[in-house]
Design a protein around this motif. Structure first.
Motif, PDB file in Angstrom:
ATOM      1  N   MET A   1       0.825  -1.187   0.000  1.00 52.05           N
ATOM      2  CA  MET A   1       0.000   0.000   0.000  1.00 52.05           C
ATOM      3  C   MET A   1       0.876   1.260   0.000  1.00 52.05           C
ATOM      4  O   MET A   1       0.566   2.212  -0.686  1.00 52.05           O
ATOM      5  CB  MET A   1      -0.928  -0.007   1.212  1.00 52.05           C
ATOM      6  N   PHE A   2       1.945   1.280   0.771  1.00 58.99           N
ATOM      7  CA  PHE A   2       2.832   2.441   0.810  1.00 58.99           C
ATOM      8  C   PHE A   2       4.022   2.189  -0.102  1.00 58.99           C
ATOM      9  O   PHE A   2       4.541   1.076  -0.153  1.00 58.99           O
ATOM     10  CB  PHE A   2       3.298   2.716   2.240  1.00 58.99           C
ATOM     11  N   ARG A   3       4.459   3.208  -0.788  1.00 59.34           N
ATOM     12  CA  ARG A   3       5.572   3.087  -1.727  1.00 59.34           C
ATOM     13  C   ARG A   3       6.883   2.820  -0.987  1.00 59.34           C
ATOM     14  O   ARG A   3       7.105   3.337   0.091  1.00 59.34           O
ATOM     15  CB  ARG A   3       5.741   4.374  -2.523  1.00 59.34           C
ATOM     16  N   LYS A   4       7.738   2.055  -1.649  1.00 55.17           N
ATOM     17  CA  LYS A   4       9.086   1.845  -1.130  1.00 55.17           C
ATOM     18  C   LYS A   4       9.947   3.010  -1.605  1.00 55.17           C
ATOM     19  O   LYS A   4       9.755   3.542  -2.693  1.00 55.17           O
ATOM     20  CB  LYS A   4       9.648   0.524  -1.645  1.00 55.17           C
ATOM     21  N   MET A   5      10.905   3.394  -0.779  1.00 57.63           N
ATOM     22  CA  MET A   5      11.786   4.488  -1.130  1.00 57.63           C
ATOM     23  C   MET A   5      12.718   4.056  -2.258  1.00 57.63           C
ATOM     24  O   MET A   5      13.286   2.961  -2.220  1.00 57.63           O
ATOM     25  CB  MET A   5      12.607   4.938   0.079  1.00 57.63           C
ATOM     26  N   ARG A   6      12.885   4.929  -3.251  1.00 57.38           N
ATOM     27  CA  ARG A   6      13.759   4.630  -4.384  1.00 57.38           C
ATOM     28  C   ARG A   6      15.227   4.614  -3.977  1.00 57.38           C
ATOM     29  O   ARG A   6      15.977   3.750  -4.384  1.00 57.38           O
ATOM     30  CB  ARG A   6      13.569   5.670  -5.500  1.00 57.38           C
ATOM     31  N   ARG A   7      15.631   5.589  -3.202  1.00 58.70           N
ATOM     32  CA  ARG A   7      17.049   5.715  -2.833  1.00 58.70           C
ATOM     33  C   ARG A   7      17.285   5.015  -1.499  1.00 58.70           C
ATOM     34  O   ARG A   7      17.389   5.656  -0.455  1.00 58.70           O
ATOM     35  CB  ARG A   7      17.430   7.182  -2.790  1.00 58.70           C
ATOM     36  N   GLN A  10      19.666   5.968   1.365  1.00 63.41           N
ATOM     37  CA  GLN A  10      19.339   7.137   2.180  1.00 63.41           C
ATOM     38  C   GLN A  10      18.224   6.861   3.197  1.00 63.41           C
ATOM     39  O   GLN A  10      17.894   7.726   3.996  1.00 63.41           O
ATOM     40  CB  GLN A  10      18.937   8.302   1.268  1.00 63.41           C
ATOM     41  N   LEU A  11      17.694   5.659   3.168  1.00 61.83           N
ATOM     42  CA  LEU A  11      16.608   5.282   4.072  1.00 61.83           C
ATOM     43  C   LEU A  11      17.114   5.161   5.506  1.00 61.83           C
ATOM     44  O   LEU A  11      18.112   4.486   5.773  1.00 61.83           O
ATOM     45  CB  LEU A  11      16.014   3.943   3.628  1.00 61.83           C
TER      46      LEU A  11
END
Length: 162
Positions: A1-7, A10-11
Motif C-alpha cells: 500500500m505504501f511506496r518503497k523508497m527509491r534511494r 538514504q533510508l
C-alpha cells in the motif's frame, strides 16, 4: 500500500526515524483540505508508542478536513543545513502516514493532554500541569494520529559521512 523508497541508501531505520519524532517538537500535519487541496499545518506534537498527539481548537479548517477524511501524513524535519559550496543541503527528515481522529472520550482526551503537557512543561511539576490542563480542558480538542507507516530519509552526504 505504501511506496518503497527509491534511494534505499538514504533510508533511515525505523528506530532512527522514531528517535527523530521523539526528540523534535514540531512538524507539518497534512490533510485533505477544502476543494480537494492538500492542507498542511504546523503543529506541536508528542509521540507515544504508535500514536502521535496534537492539541488544537475545536473548529477550523483542520478539524473540518479530518471529519471529512481521516487519512493524513505528518512530516518532521530533523536537519536542513545549507551547504552552498556543494549546491545542496544536508537534510534528515521523517514522514509518518496514518489516520487521525478527534478524541471525544474524556478519559482518552485527558490522557493525551497529560502526555503532551509532560513533553512541553514537565519541569513545571504535576500540580502546575494539572491546574493548566483544568483551566483549558473544556475548550481543548485533542487529535490522535495512529501511525501506519513511517519513512525516514537523509541526504547522501550524511550517509557517506558515517
Amino acid at each position: 500500500m505504501f511506496r518503497k523508497m527509491r534511494r534505499k541508501k538514504q533510508l533511515l531505520s525505523e528506530e532512527v526515524s522514531r528517535e527523530i519524532l521523539q526528540k523534535n517538537t514540531s512538524g507539518i500535519l497534512s490533510v485533505l483540505g477544502d476543494g480537494g487541496y492538500p492542507y498542511g499545518v504546523p503543529l506541536s506534537y508528542v509521540l507515544a508508542g504508535d500514536k502521535i498527539f496534537f492539541h488544537c481548537a475545536k473548529t477550523g479548517h483542520k478539524i473540518d478536513a479530518i471529519r471529512r477524511e481521516e487519512k493524513a501524513s505528518f512530516c518532521v524535519i530533523d536537519q536542513d543545513k545549507v551547504v552552498s559550496e556543494e549546491y545542496t543541503t544536508y537534510f534528515r527528515s521523517v514522514i509518518a502516514f496514518g489516520r487521525v481522529r478527534i478524541l471525544e472520550n474524556e478519559d482518552e482526551k485527558r490522557k493525551a493532554i497529560r502526555i503532551l503537557t509532560e513533553k512541553y512543561s514537565g519541569d513545571q511539576g504535576a500540580e502546575g500541569m494539572e491546574k493548566e490542563i483544568e483551566t483549558h480542558f473544556a475548550n481543548l480538542c485533542m487529535l490522535q494520529f495512529d501511525l501506519e507507516h513511517l519513512t525516514g530519509k537523509e541526504s547522501i552526504e550524511l550517509v557517506n559521512m558515517r
